[in-house]
Write a protein that holds these residues in place. Structure first.
Motif, PDB file in Angstrom:
ATOM      1  N   ARG A 215       0.725  -1.185  -0.071  1.00  0.00           N
ATOM      2  CA  ARG A 215       0.179   0.139  -0.048  1.00  0.00           C
ATOM      3  C   ARG A 215       0.826   1.086   0.041  1.00  0.00           C
ATOM      4  O   ARG A 215       0.571   2.139  -0.793  1.00  0.00           O
ATOM      5  N   ALA A 216       1.936   1.225   1.001  1.00  0.00           N
ATOM      6  CA  ALA A 216       2.820   2.236   0.906  1.00  0.00           C
ATOM      7  C   ALA A 216       3.290   2.552  -0.526  1.00  0.00           C
ATOM      8  O   ALA A 216       3.777   3.767  -1.005  1.00  0.00           O
ATOM      9  N   LEU A 221       4.598   5.636  -5.537  1.00  0.00           N
ATOM     10  CA  LEU A 221       4.445   5.626  -7.112  1.00  0.00           C
ATOM     11  C   LEU A 221       3.267   6.645  -7.555  1.00  0.00           C
ATOM     12  O   LEU A 221       3.748   7.434  -8.423  1.00  0.00           O
ATOM     13  N   VAL A 222       2.358   6.877  -6.849  1.00  0.00           N
ATOM     14  CA  VAL A 222       1.339   7.593  -7.386  1.00  0.00           C
ATOM     15  C   VAL A 222       1.814   9.173  -6.982  1.00  0.00           C
ATOM     16  O   VAL A 222       1.627  10.146  -7.833  1.00  0.00           O
ATOM     17  N   GLY A 223       2.454   9.219  -5.838  1.00  0.00           N
ATOM     18  CA  GLY A 223       3.126  10.664  -5.565  1.00  0.00           C
ATOM     19  C   GLY A 223       4.206  10.871  -6.378  1.00  0.00           C
ATOM     20  O   GLY A 223       4.197  12.291  -6.893  1.00  0.00           O
ATOM     21  N   ALA A 227       3.971  14.531  -8.800  1.00  0.00           N
ATOM     22  CA  ALA A 227       4.913  15.503  -8.839  1.00  0.00           C
ATOM     23  C   ALA A 227       5.271  15.698 -10.191  1.00  0.00           C
ATOM     24  O   ALA A 227       5.547  17.231 -10.379  1.00  0.00           O
ATOM     25  N   SER A 228       5.318  14.879 -11.182  1.00  0.00           N
ATOM     26  CA  SER A 228       5.537  15.441 -12.597  1.00  0.00           C
ATOM     27  C   SER A 228       4.321  16.497 -13.168  1.00  0.00           C
ATOM     28  O   SER A 228       4.804  17.296 -13.710  1.00  0.00           O
ATOM     29  N   ALA A 229       3.032  15.923 -12.905  1.00  0.00           N
ATOM     30  CA  ALA A 229       2.180  16.958 -13.214  1.00  0.00           C
ATOM     31  C   ALA A 229       2.191  18.179 -12.694  1.00  0.00           C
ATOM     32  O   ALA A 229       1.871  19.281 -13.170  1.00  0.00           O
ATOM     33  N   VAL A 230       2.586  18.387 -11.261  1.00  0.00           N
ATOM     34  CA  VAL A 230       2.639  19.477 -10.363  1.00  0.00           C
ATOM     35  C   VAL A 230       3.520  20.265 -11.044  1.00  0.00           C
ATOM     36  O   VAL A 230       3.338  21.643 -11.479  1.00  0.00           O
ATOM     37  N   SER A 231       4.649  19.830 -11.262  1.00  0.00           N
ATOM     38  CA  SER A 231       5.723  20.584 -11.828  1.00  0.00           C
ATOM     39  C   SER A 231       5.506  21.163 -13.281  1.00  0.00           C
ATOM     40  O   SER A 231       5.886  22.316 -13.605  1.00  0.00           O
ATOM     41  N   LEU A 232       4.818  20.327 -13.878  1.00  0.00           N
ATOM     42  CA  LEU A 232       4.390  20.683 -15.506  1.00  0.00           C
ATOM     43  C   LEU A 232       3.500  21.719 -15.524  1.00  0.00           C
ATOM     44  O   LEU A 232       3.458  22.609 -16.367  1.00  0.00           O
ATOM     45  N   LEU A 233       2.280  21.712 -14.436  1.00  0.00           N
ATOM     46  CA  LEU A 233       1.197  22.637 -14.753  1.00  0.00           C
ATOM     47  C   LEU A 233       1.061  23.392 -13.749  1.00  0.00           C
ATOM     48  O   LEU A 233       0.127  24.267 -13.757  1.00  0.00           O
ATOM     49  N   ALA A 256       2.124   8.776  -0.367  1.00  0.00           N
ATOM     50  CA  ALA A 256       1.985   9.479  -1.653  1.00  0.00           C
ATOM     51  C   ALA A 256       2.289  11.072  -1.334  1.00  0.00           C
ATOM     52  O   ALA A 256       3.140  11.569  -2.126  1.00  0.00           O
ATOM     53  N   ASN A 257       2.088  11.878  -0.207  1.00  0.00           N
ATOM     54  CA  ASN A 257       2.485  13.141   0.109  1.00  0.00           C
ATOM     55  C   ASN A 257       4.002  12.958   0.434  1.00  0.00           C
ATOM     56  O   ASN A 257       4.703  14.095   0.187  1.00  0.00           O
ATOM     57  N   THR A 258       4.433  12.134   1.191  1.00  0.00           N
ATOM     58  CA  THR A 258       5.952  12.048   1.264  1.00  0.00           C
ATOM     59  C   THR A 258       6.695  12.119   0.006  1.00  0.00           C
ATOM     60  O   THR A 258       7.884  12.849  -0.165  1.00  0.00           O
ATOM     61  N   GLU A 259       6.173  11.043  -0.800  1.00  0.00           N
ATOM     62  CA  GLU A 259       6.968  11.359  -2.317  1.00  0.00           C
ATOM     63  C   GLU A 259       6.987  12.412  -3.082  1.00  0.00           C
ATOM     64  O   GLU A 259       7.753  12.897  -3.665  1.00  0.00           O
ATOM     65  N   LEU A 260       5.628  13.051  -3.003  1.00  0.00           N
ATOM     66  CA  LEU A 260       5.372  14.289  -3.760  1.00  0.00           C
ATOM     67  C   LEU A 260       6.195  15.336  -3.137  1.00  0.00           C
ATOM     68  O   LEU A 260       6.839  16.062  -4.065  1.00  0.00           O
ATOM     69  N   ALA A 261       6.456  15.515  -1.834  1.00  0.00           N
ATOM     70  CA  ALA A 261       7.559  16.449  -1.211  1.00  0.00           C
ATOM     71  C   ALA A 261       8.771  16.255  -1.733  1.00  0.00           C
ATOM     72  O   ALA A 261       9.495  17.419  -1.862  1.00  0.00           O
TER      73      ALA A 261
END
Length: 301
Positions: A215-216, A221-223, A227-233, A256-261
């Motif tokens: 689950r983690a 992987l989702v995060g 992250a790619s979408a956030v930086s792009l858009l 997900a939030n840890t990976e995104l950050a």
């Protein structure tokens, strides 16, 4: 819509695991809901007939109780993609019975109503912007992590369509180079690593029985993809629904939030947050209704 005091639409959600229908009004209230497992065997007509039967059941139940001041003005559909513009034909990767299937025309013929179709994840983005956690937001993504993976992207208050209406297929962002082969033909797509079907293939067990570690990993992987979408858009908010994400709960969202950050280090992308969708399991049907209401020009309350 002149003369219609309280218009409602027939909402249809078509997924690889389940089908769902309901009648939804312009306030987002729904009734006469029906659902069933998606047929896994048979040809295109078997799947289509199952959709029509379910929609007819919702319509019949609603008409038995609806007040005279209300009537159906159209049909809204959220369906897995890819699809041609406007859902004229659909070819969902996880529904092999449909390849270039003329869904809009066939539904209009069988149901006798105007039909509007969009990708299920884009429908989710409409739902959360209308009544959910993205209300009032002008820049966000809404994502489905379920049997498959997809997203709807809203930038400057506009839901992005792309050249063929398929913008937002975040499930086919590469998150693990040379990873598992995806049904699309590439390797390492998010859908090949984090979807319900992928998890089942990896473990031999239903996704709902995944370990805490898996689950983690799925959340990480989702995060990474977000992250790619956030930086792009240049986004600040990512909302995630679907049976895998919502079923996995806190371990998924924390990872997900840890990976995104960790992956979104450029200044403008560093403040984005991943949250569960605000409408929970109701979101797909409300989103399908929003597809119809928006295209029909019926103001949502």
């Amino acid at each position: 819509m002149t003369g219609v005091e309280s218009p409602s639409v027939l909402a249809i959600d078509i997924g690889a695991t389940k089908l769902a229908t309901a009648v939804v009004d312009r306030q987002g209230r729904y009734q006469a809901a029906h659902r069933r497992a998606t047929p896994q065997h048979g040809g295109a007509s078997v799947l289509f007939d199952a959709v029509v039967e379910l929609a007819t059941a919702s319509r019949r139940d609603w008409e038995a109780t609806a007040a005279g001041a209300s009537r159906l003005v159209g049909v809204g559909v959220g369906c897995a993609g890819p699809m041609s513009s406007g859902g004229e034909t659909v070819s969902p990767l996880n529904l092999p019975a449909w390849r270039d299937f003329p869904l809009r025309t066939q539904l209009a013929h069988r149901l006798g109503l105007e039909v509007h179709i969009d990708n299920d994840a884009k429908a989710l983005a409409r739902a959360d912007g209308w009544l959910g956690a993205a209300r009032g937001e002008r820049n966000y993504l809404a994502m489905v992590v379920s049997t498959g993976v997809g997203a709807g992207l809203v930038v400057d208050g506009l839901l992005l369509d792309g050249a063929s209406g398929n913008a937002g297929h975040l499930g086919h962002v590469i998150v693990k180079p040379d990873g598992r082969r995806c049904v699309c033909g590439a390797r390492g797509c998010l859908e090949a690593e984090a979807s319900g079907l992928a998890l089942e293939a990896m473990t031999g067990r239903p996704a709902a029985e995944a370990s805490w570690q898996l689950r983690a990993r799925t959340g990480r992987l989702v995060g990474r993809a977000v992250a790619s979408a956030v930086s792009l858009l240049d986004l600040r908010l990512a909302l995630i629904g679907g049976s895998v994400a919502l079923g996995f709960g806190e371990p998924f969202f924390a990872a997900a939030n840890t990976e995104l950050a960790a992956r979104s280090r450029i200044s403008f992308a560093s403040g984005c947050t991943i949250l569960p969708v605000g409408l929970g399991p109701a979101a797909p049907l409300i989103g399908a209704a929003a597809v119809a209401l928006d295209h029909l020009g019926v103001g949502k309350a």
